[in-house]
Design an enzyme around this catalytic site. Structure first.
Site, mmCIF file in Angstrom:
data_model
loop_
_atom_site.group_PDB
_atom_site.id
_atom_site.type_symbol
_atom_site.label_atom_id
_atom_site.label_comp_id
_atom_site.label_asym_id
_atom_site.label_seq_id
_atom_site.Cartn_x
_atom_site.Cartn_y
_atom_site.Cartn_z
ATOM 1 N N ARG A 127 0.823 -1.207 0.000
ATOM 2 C CA ARG A 127 0.000 0.000 0.000
ATOM 3 C C ARG A 127 0.859 1.260 0.000
ATOM 4 O O ARG A 127 1.943 1.282 0.578
ATOM 5 C CB ARG A 127 -0.888 0.035 1.263
ATOM 6 C CG ARG A 127 -2.094 -0.854 1.189
ATOM 7 C CD ARG A 127 -3.219 -0.322 2.078
ATOM 8 N NE ARG A 127 -2.833 -0.280 3.478
ATOM 9 C CZ ARG A 127 -3.042 0.774 4.275
ATOM 10 N NH1 ARG A 127 -3.612 1.872 3.810
ATOM 11 N NH2 ARG A 127 -2.676 0.721 5.536
ATOM 12 N N HIS A 128 0.337 2.336 -0.595
ATOM 13 C CA HIS A 128 0.983 3.644 -0.486
ATOM 14 C C HIS A 128 0.698 4.196 0.914
ATOM 15 O O HIS A 128 -0.405 4.026 1.427
ATOM 16 C CB HIS A 128 0.418 4.579 -1.560
ATOM 17 C CG HIS A 128 1.156 5.879 -1.657
ATOM 18 N ND1 HIS A 128 0.962 6.914 -0.787
ATOM 19 C CD2 HIS A 128 2.104 6.297 -2.520
ATOM 20 C CE1 HIS A 128 1.750 7.929 -1.113
ATOM 21 N NE2 HIS A 128 2.461 7.580 -2.164
ATOM 22 N N PRO A 129 1.668 4.897 1.519
ATOM 23 C CA PRO A 129 1.442 5.359 2.897
ATOM 24 C C PRO A 129 0.333 6.402 3.045
ATOM 25 O O PRO A 129 -0.297 6.473 4.094
ATOM 26 C CB PRO A 129 2.800 5.946 3.304
ATOM 27 C CG PRO A 129 3.559 6.147 2.036
ATOM 28 C CD PRO A 129 3.040 5.139 1.070
ATOM 29 N N THR A 130 0.098 7.226 2.027
ATOM 30 C CA THR A 130 -0.845 8.335 2.219
ATOM 31 C C THR A 130 -1.943 8.421 1.165
ATOM 32 O O THR A 130 -2.754 9.347 1.208
ATOM 33 C CB THR A 130 -0.088 9.690 2.244
ATOM 34 O OG1 THR A 130 0.577 9.852 0.979
ATOM 35 C CG2 THR A 130 0.923 9.756 3.368
#
Lengths: 281, 281
Positions: A127-130
């Site tokens: 997943r992308h962090p943001t």
């Protein structure tokens, strides 16, 4: 190099035009400057291993040697900057790169997530962090990356998946809300994706203008048509009749050729005469 | 940029000295040159995700945005090279960087492991692909990295762990044999490590001269004394009385200061007059 008599101070006095670049584990100053290091040591110390891999699983290193290569790239930037400085002013420079420093510089948003929000980032799998959805999802035969980087792309994604209703779900109205409800959103998206292959969904998403892609293995990556078109696999005669294939140069400059081959590595001492003549020996 | 009238051909005619650098998903040539991309898209396509993470687990991205940052670093190398070229010859250059190309260039040994040996590399958790023992091991309270990069360091490791007998075990005589028997070796090493903490073993290994280190989280990495000594966390006034902390510059050059602060980001349009005056508007 200092012990051998080839430190900056010695060489700078003798060769005042010499640009001197040192890439070491921790740089030439600070309490750890004499400590040994390897790629994996600075990967572990620098924090990237704490944000790579899946939660609750054993630690994972970055699959490429980013501790070594990151320091190499910053060194290359610095040496070229030193050349510019010397061409403009005549002054030579010592470049002092620490692999550990470079890991910190590469962490990017993970540094600010901690220094601003006070939260220690953890591993997020794919997943992308943001940003959500901006990650890998399971399909009928593997996984696919969907990178819906803004609200417009999220709406396009919902439409492409035949789930326009998700675009108006109050839980998914903004990126912050999608982050909050990412588990539910993942389940809904994978529920759709599981009926078809990665190839099918890549086609559907490309037609909808949603950035995405496969998770290629090394063979698939190297055989991608773009790699041949960009000359990103070059050939090197191995000196005994065979040919090695290596990664090409990603720096394409209009003023320079981008050759399809490289010379083989020289034999031991084969350039001795040329080198001695160049340095006046 | 081409659509907006700011392509290289147009600008080069008007400003023949202008260095023009374009970093895009796939570069300006080849079948994918118009495709959209994001960091995660090129991480997936470029193969690094296939060699990152633990075997049998869901895919993992590299915790830092190496798709973006890798391309940024190659672009910086190239722009500085273009400056050197212009200073020497007067000629300006177009730089064309593809994020996907950069991923291939960063893969390093994974490319050759496939092109030479024909084997498709897989994820290795926290193990080095070609050296053993060079990986994370469990301790009483967490994990530790031991990086025994050659036979001499392996012998030192065995002695430091009080297991000199392993140094003469025929299964562990060479790196190739240690690779082959890595599972057995891991179990033997972890059997020793489990009796003490990471801090204890870090001390023991450091005294024995064996490269190793902890797996720091982001807080631990940023609070490491070497980071302060190297000025790798700098302060930026945020414009409203507060202060942000950002990663510092890992490029340390004797000819230039390494300031402890940075200026805040400018407000929208706050540099308009200076910019217009600079370009003669």
């Amino acid at each position: 190099m200092e012990k051998l008599g080839y430190g900056w101070d010695t060489l700078h006095k003798k060769y005042p035009k010499l640009i001197y670049a040192a890439a070491s584990g921790f740089g030439h100053t600070g309490p750890n400057s004499k400590d040994p290091a390897y790629d994996m040591v600075v990967q572990g110390m620098g924090g990237v291993m704490s944000i790579t891999g899946n939660e609750g699983q054993p630690p994972a290193r970055v699959g490429m040697s980013i501790g070594d290569i990151g320091a190499g790239l910053f060194t290359a930037v610095a040496v070229n900057a030193a050349l510019v400085h010397r061409l403009k002013t005549g002054e030579a420079t010592k470049v002092d790169i620490g692999m550990f420093d470079c890991q910190i510089a590469l962490l990017e948003n993970a540094v600010m997530r901690y220094t601003v929000e006070g939260e220690i980032p953890g591993p997020l799998g794919a997943r992308h962090p943001t940003i959500t959805p901006f990650q890998a999802f399971r399909t009928a035969d593997g996984a696919i990356i969907i990178a819906a980087g803004n609200d417009g792309l999220f709406i396009k994604t919902c439409e492409a998946l035949g789930r326009s209703d998700m675009a108006t779900d109050p839980d998914y109205k903004t990126n912050a809300l999608r982050q909050k409800h990412h588990g539910k959103l993942e389940r809904e998206i994978e529920q759709v994706l599981k009926d078809h292959t990665t190839a099918h969904w890549l086609d559907v998403l490309a037609k909808a203008g949603v950035p995405g892609g496969p998770i290629n293995n090394i063979k698939q990556a190297l055989e991608h048509p773009q790699i041949a078109a960009r000359n990103m696999l070059v050939e090197v005669p191995d000196g005994s009749g065979g040919t090695l294939k290596l990664a090409g140069n990603p720096i394409k400059m209009s003023a320079f050729e981008d050759p399809k081959t490289r010379r083989p590595a020289p034999d031991l001492d084969s350039d001795r005469d040329a080198i001695l003549s160049y340095i006046g020996g």
